[in-house]
Design an enzyme around this catalytic site. Structure first.
Site, PDB file in Angstrom:
ATOM      1  N   GLU A   3     -26.755  -7.770  -0.162  1.00 38.63           N
ATOM      2  CA  GLU A   3     -25.721  -8.530  -0.197  1.00 38.63           C
ATOM      3  C   GLU A   3     -25.238  -8.435   1.412  1.00 38.63           C
ATOM      4  O   GLU A   3     -25.877  -7.822   2.032  1.00 38.63           O
ATOM      5  CB  GLU A   3     -24.513  -7.960  -0.833  1.00 38.63           C
ATOM      6  CG  GLU A   3     -24.862  -8.050  -2.487  1.00 38.63           C
ATOM      7  CD  GLU A   3     -23.782  -7.623  -3.650  1.00 38.63           C
ATOM      8  OE1 GLU A   3     -22.737  -8.081  -3.181  1.00 38.63           O
ATOM      9  OE2 GLU A   3     -24.121  -6.869  -4.515  1.00 38.63           O
ATOM     10  N   LYS A  58     -25.873 -13.620   3.964  1.00 41.21           N
ATOM     11  CA  LYS A  58     -26.943 -12.966   3.652  1.00 41.21           C
ATOM     12  C   LYS A  58     -28.352 -13.154   4.355  1.00 41.21           C
ATOM     13  O   LYS A  58     -29.384 -12.731   4.078  1.00 41.21           O
ATOM     14  CB  LYS A  58     -27.347 -12.814   2.086  1.00 41.21           C
ATOM     15  CG  LYS A  58     -26.087 -12.660   1.351  1.00 41.21           C
ATOM     16  CD  LYS A  58     -26.096 -12.733  -0.139  1.00 41.21           C
ATOM     17  CE  LYS A  58     -25.129 -12.558  -0.999  1.00 41.21           C
ATOM     18  NZ  LYS A  58     -25.255 -13.021  -2.495  1.00 41.21           N
ATOM     19  N   ARG A 277     -25.492 -12.807 -15.296  1.00 41.78           N
ATOM     20  CA  ARG A 277     -25.237 -11.786 -14.554  1.00 41.78           C
ATOM     21  C   ARG A 277     -24.243 -10.446 -14.972  1.00 41.78           C
ATOM     22  O   ARG A 277     -23.417 -10.667 -15.670  1.00 41.78           O
ATOM     23  CB  ARG A 277     -24.526 -11.868 -13.226  1.00 41.78           C
ATOM     24  CG  ARG A 277     -25.236 -12.932 -12.405  1.00 41.78           C
ATOM     25  CD  ARG A 277     -26.338 -12.373 -11.487  1.00 41.78           C
ATOM     26  NE  ARG A 277     -27.007 -13.358 -10.905  1.00 41.78           N
ATOM     27  CZ  ARG A 277     -28.085 -13.247  -9.874  1.00 41.78           C
ATOM     28  NH1 ARG A 277     -28.356 -11.843  -9.710  1.00 41.78           N
ATOM     29  NH2 ARG A 277     -28.583 -14.092  -9.564  1.00 41.78           N
TER      30      ARG A 277
END
Length: 287
Positions: A3, A58, A277
């Site tokens: 991240e 990112k 997720r």
DNA sequence: AAGAGGCCCTGATAGC
DNA sequence: TGCTATCAGGGCCTCT
């Protein structure tokens, strides 16, 4: 791994190693990353100097001396390793493969400088390298991405107006790079815990105070994570093989069934799936 | 337009 | 020991 904080940790250490250095040789061992590496990739990079190592969201951005750019995205499992020249014949020398910190498999790309070699490893190959020819194209490449949490444009007005009439939950939006870029699955859960906001709350039902807390805590969590060298779960390490430390600060991530760390809260951390997720939260203090 | 779902890929781990 | 299933930190695409 990656991240925003992990990518920033990589950027910082990479910057010191390759800034103002000329690329001597590039070897692509596996072209099949997220996007196929074009055949002219090596020759394009060779003989160019790295003038700056930057980051947006990112993405790592290597500035090249001919005013073009090399983007690097680490995907889910990409890591960058630096190995040093020992003796002569560096460009053909393979003895560095014995380096204890270098994985044995999936070393797809090697970029050699005079005294060191950058090696891109990525088992799942969700990461990519991309050449961007000029500044306009770079801008275009990132145009769909929302502001980083640190950006002053990521503010109360932006967030509340973005959420008007939207029915998805807040966890989904923190992961949505079009809305805000740089936050991934770990930090999204941590940010919402710190903000005492339930990840499944619909964004059009959030209070202004909730939005303000989420903005503030996004910055706070990412900044602390960068300070701590990122999070090392499974196998994230920085380019020198050193582990980050932020995983010790996790309040909810991968703490399913354990007790809430908030003072006086009797909650037990829950794990639920949204948009494929895992999402971790305390169902007592996150309303 | 917004939202749900699937897919790219390998490796670690759990369960039988 | 060895099979199979599930899951993993991301992003992009298609379908409704």
């Amino acid at each position: 791994m990656p991240e925003l904080p992990e990518v920033e940790v990589v950027r910082q250490s990479l910057d010191k190693k390759i800034i103002q250095k000329e690329v001597k040789k590039v070897i692509v061992r596996n072209r099949n990353l997220r996007f196929k590496i074009p055949l002219n990739f090596s020759s394009f990079l060779e003989k160019k100097k790295i003038t700056k190592v930057d980051r947006f969201s990112k993405y790592l951005i290597l500035y090249l001396s001919n005013n073009s750019y090399c983007l690097i995205h680490l995907g889910m499992s990409g890591t960058i390793h630096i190995v040093y020249k020992s003796k002569k014949n560096f460009l053909t020398n393979t003895s560095f493969y014995n380096s204890p910190t270098l994985p044995k498999k999936h070393n797809h790309i090697e970029i050699s400088f005079e005294n060191l070699r950058l090696i891109y490893n990525d088992p799942r190959r969700f990461g990519f390298f991309q050449i961007i020819n000029n500044q306009d194209l770079l801008k275009k490449r990132f145009s769909h991405l929302g502001p980083e949490p640190f950006d002053e444009n990521f503010n109360k007005e932006y967030v509340t107006s973005y959420f008007e009439g939207k029915k998805k939950n807040i966890k989904n939006y923190l992961l949505d790079q079009n809305f805000v870029s740089g936050i991934g699955n770990i930090y999204a859960s941590e940010i919402l815990f710190l903000s005492k906001v339930n990840p499944f709350k619909r964004v059009d039902l959030l209070s202004i105070l909730d939005c303000k807390k989420i903005i503030k805590n996004s910055r706070k969590i990412l900044n602390i994570a960068i300070e701590k060298g990122g999070s090392s779960i499974r196998d994230f390490k920085n380019i020198s093989g050193k582990k980050g430390n932020f995983q010790k600060n996790f309040k909810v991530y991968e703490r399913e069934g354990l007790s809430c760390r908030r003072l006086k809260c009797q909650g037990i951390i829950q794990k639920k799936i949204t948009s494929n997720r895992s999402t971790f939260f305390c169902n007592i203090c996150q309303k």
